[in-house]
Design a protein around this motif. Structure first.
Motif, PDB file in Angstrom:
ATOM      1  N   LEU A  54       6.272   5.807   3.622  1.00 40.92           N
ATOM      2  CA  LEU A  54       5.069   6.256   2.919  1.00 40.92           C
ATOM      3  C   LEU A  54       3.939   6.461   3.737  1.00 40.92           C
ATOM      4  CD1 LEU A  54       5.815   3.727  -0.151  1.00 40.92           C
ATOM      5  CD2 LEU A  54       6.126   6.095  -0.245  1.00 40.92           C
ATOM      6  N   ASN A  55       4.066   6.574   5.175  1.00 41.58           N
ATOM      7  CA  ASN A  55       2.917   6.853   5.837  1.00 41.58           C
ATOM      8  C   ASN A  55       2.054   5.924   6.172  1.00 41.58           C
ATOM      9  OD1 ASN A  55       4.088   9.625   6.204  1.00 41.58           O
ATOM     10  ND2 ASN A  55       2.353  10.399   4.618  1.00 41.58           N
ATOM     11  N   TYR A  56       2.457   4.474   6.176  1.00 37.82           N
ATOM     12  CA  TYR A  56       1.826   3.341   6.385  1.00 37.82           C
ATOM     13  C   TYR A  56       2.239   2.952   7.673  1.00 37.82           C
ATOM     14  CZ  TYR A  56      -0.640   3.589   1.952  1.00 37.82           C
ATOM     15  OH  TYR A  56      -1.239   3.989   0.722  1.00 37.82           O
ATOM     16  N   GLU A  57       1.562   2.011   8.313  1.00 38.46           N
ATOM     17  CA  GLU A  57       1.875   1.620   9.665  1.00 38.46           C
ATOM     18  C   GLU A  57       2.730   0.174   9.403  1.00 38.46           C
ATOM     19  OE1 GLU A  57      -0.636   0.387  12.780  1.00 38.46           O
ATOM     20  OE2 GLU A  57      -2.012   2.330  12.904  1.00 38.46           O
ATOM     21  N   ALA A  58       4.038   0.197  10.113  1.00 36.73           N
ATOM     22  CA  ALA A  58       4.625  -1.319  10.102  1.00 36.73           C
ATOM     23  C   ALA A  58       3.802  -2.515  10.653  1.00 36.73           C
ATOM     24  CB  ALA A  58       5.764  -1.108  10.682  1.00 36.73           C
ATOM     25  N   PRO A  59       4.267  -3.713  10.343  1.00 40.85           N
ATOM     26  CA  PRO A  59       3.594  -4.744  10.809  1.00 40.85           C
ATOM     27  C   PRO A  59       4.074  -4.733  12.505  1.00 40.85           C
ATOM     28  CG  PRO A  59       4.869  -5.263   8.847  1.00 40.85           C
ATOM     29  CD  PRO A  59       4.979  -3.951   9.158  1.00 40.85           C
ATOM     30  N   LYS A  60       3.253  -5.118  13.255  1.00 37.83           N
ATOM     31  CA  LYS A  60       3.570  -5.169  14.758  1.00 37.83           C
ATOM     32  C   LYS A  60       3.222  -6.417  15.553  1.00 37.83           C
ATOM     33  CE  LYS A  60      -0.631  -2.272  15.724  1.00 37.83           C
ATOM     34  NZ  LYS A  60      -1.050  -1.113  16.092  1.00 37.83           N
ATOM     35  N   HIS A  71       3.883   9.411  -4.856  1.00 31.59           N
ATOM     36  CA  HIS A  71       2.397   9.413  -5.349  1.00 31.59           C
ATOM     37  C   HIS A  71       1.857   8.421  -4.703  1.00 31.59           C
ATOM     38  CE1 HIS A  71       4.757   6.642  -7.754  1.00 31.59           C
ATOM     39  NE2 HIS A  71       3.731   5.863  -8.049  1.00 31.59           N
ATOM     40  N   LEU A  72       2.384   7.364  -4.020  1.00 31.19           N
ATOM     41  CA  LEU A  72       1.558   6.305  -3.239  1.00 31.19           C
ATOM     42  C   LEU A  72       1.538   6.447  -1.969  1.00 31.19           C
ATOM     43  CD1 LEU A  72       3.193   2.978  -4.799  1.00 31.19           C
ATOM     44  CD2 LEU A  72       1.164   4.306  -5.481  1.00 31.19           C
ATOM     45  N   LYS A  73       2.235   7.637  -1.366  1.00 32.66           N
ATOM     46  CA  LYS A  73       2.036   7.998  -0.006  1.00 32.66           C
ATOM     47  C   LYS A  73       0.554   8.215   0.507  1.00 32.66           C
ATOM     48  CE  LYS A  73       5.880  10.552   1.779  1.00 32.66           C
ATOM     49  NZ  LYS A  73       6.602  11.521   2.521  1.00 32.66           N
ATOM     50  N   LYS A  74       0.350   7.852   1.933  1.00 31.85           N
ATOM     51  CA  LYS A  74      -0.836   7.818   2.544  1.00 31.85           C
ATOM     52  C   LYS A  74      -1.066   9.272   3.135  1.00 31.85           C
ATOM     53  CE  LYS A  74      -3.556   5.741   5.974  1.00 31.85           C
ATOM     54  NZ  LYS A  74      -3.641   4.740   7.279  1.00 31.85           N
ATOM     55  N   ALA A  75      -2.324   9.780   2.781  1.00 28.02           N
ATOM     56  CA  ALA A  75      -2.508  11.140   3.193  1.00 28.02           C
ATOM     57  C   ALA A  75      -2.497  11.400   4.704  1.00 28.02           C
ATOM     58  CB  ALA A  75      -3.915  11.543   2.618  1.00 28.02           C
ATOM     59  N   SER A  76      -1.794  12.262   5.286  1.00 28.34           N
ATOM     60  CA  SER A  76      -1.668  12.225   6.574  1.00 28.34           C
ATOM     61  C   SER A  76      -3.040  12.709   7.117  1.00 28.34           C
ATOM     62  CB  SER A  76      -0.674  13.480   6.894  1.00 28.34           C
ATOM     63  OG  SER A  76       0.635  13.245   6.396  1.00 28.34           O
TER      64      SER A  76
END
Length: 345
Positions: free
Chosen positions: A258-264, A340-345
């Motif tokens: 969904l274009n969000y960063e994974a925990p790191k 619909h919850l995707k983060k806009a690129s």
């Protein structure tokens, strides 16, 4: 394997049929040629092939019309586990279930399939390939689980083959999929607020996440294999994807999709747990002065940082269960459904 007996009358009632799992159950039952009643406190969706009954789970008078001429009842009504309404948990999971059992017997229903939870045997400590023979948790992780234990005991205790009323409990774990109002939306909200940067533990702890279509498949198999002489009668069964995955790998795959960063960043499990305990005590002390609902709790730390996955061997042996959707495909379908919850690129 037990004999599969399809109900002579393929008429069933789904209690809680307007909820996330319930809607998926209704759709699959219709596909399989069942005539379906839905009993819930709200209609929830439109379908001209479904008979809706709106009412209170704790009212036998409300329930009885929805159970007339019905062979099988699927009981999957439950408040959201993330709620902190103890009174509601007790009323729906325990009191309501007792009323359901009374109404089923009075209406001549022959089979009841309960949606329980694998967490009824989880105490916040590692469980690896846990079987249904493990005892109920003496210290359940939360009050929701405590009432699910009470519920399952009631349902399995009501099993009465001599009087043609048989029961089975299905224990899924970590249900996810399209239209889920909890897991993915909460994950996205947490990521948006910048609170998804840390993983608890070393990231290797394996956990069962179960795709909703596999949970539905397990319920329907249970209904079709359940009869008074079957091994399912009065038993509990784990139903999972049978493919445990590291907790943080699953979270990361959904977030990245969904274009969000994974925990790191990693926080040691023990540190996170005691920090959550400290915060819980602080919230309790401050509760007379200010209402705070913490998101960082010992229960959530335990769920995120321990191993908890369960064996499906009993379900495979007694009802030929195997997942119908793989983990890879399940994650893909879920991510697509939340475009619909995707983060806009």
């Amino acid at each position: 394997m037990a004999t599969r007996i399809r109900p002579a009358s393929k008429k069933c009632t789904v209690i809680g049929g307007s909820g996330f799992l319930g809607q998926h159950m209704v759709e699959r039952l219709l596909d399989k040629g069942y005539s379906v009643n839905v009993f819930d406190m709200r209609q929830g969706f439109e379908n001209e092939r479904v008979h809706f009954f709106i009412g209170d789970l704790c009212s036998k008078k409300d329930l009885l019309p929805a159970l007339q001429g019905v062979n099988v009842v699927f009981h999957c009504a439950s408040p959201a586990p993330s709620s902190d309404n103890k009174e509601l948990f007790y009323r729906v999971n325990y009191t309501g279930t007792r009323t359901v059992l009374q109404a089923c017997k009075e209406a001549g229903v022959q089979k009841l399939v309960l949606t329980s939870s694998a967490s009824v045997i989880f105490e916040g400590k590692d469980i690896k390939n846990g079987s249904e023979d493990l005892p109920y948790a003496k210290k359940p992780i939360d009050y929701y689980t405590e009432t699910k234990i009470l519920q399952e005991k009631e349902v399995l205790g009501a099993n009465d083959p001599a009087n043609n009323f048989v029961t089975v409990a299905i224990r899924p774990h970590g249900i996810f999929g399209p239209r889920d109002p909890q897991l993915v939306p909460i994950m996205v909200e947490t990521a948006k607020s910048g609170k998804m940067k840390f993983m608890i533990g070393n990231g290797k702890n394996l956990v069962d996440f179960t795709f909703v279509e596999n949970v539905v498949h397990g319920h329907i198999l249970a209904a079709e294999y359940l009869h008074k002489d079957s091994p399912l009668s009065g038993k509990a069964y784990h139903i999972t994807n049978d493919d445990p995955i590291p907790f943080w790998t699953f979270i990361s795959r959904v977030l990245i999709g969904l274009n969000y960063e994974a925990p790191k960043y990693k926080i040691p499990f023990v540190l996170a747990y005691y920090l959550a305990v400290f915060l819980s005590i602080l919230v309790m002390i401050l509760s007379p002065l200010v209402k705070i609902k913490p998101t960082f709790t010992p229960m959530r730390v335990a769920l995120a940082g321990t191993y908890h996955y369960y064996s499906c061997e009993r379900a495979k042996k007694d009802m030929g269960y195997k997942p119908v959707v793989s983990m890879d495909k399940a994650v893909e379908k879920t991510v697509q459904s939340y475009a619909h919850l995707k983060k806009a690129s």
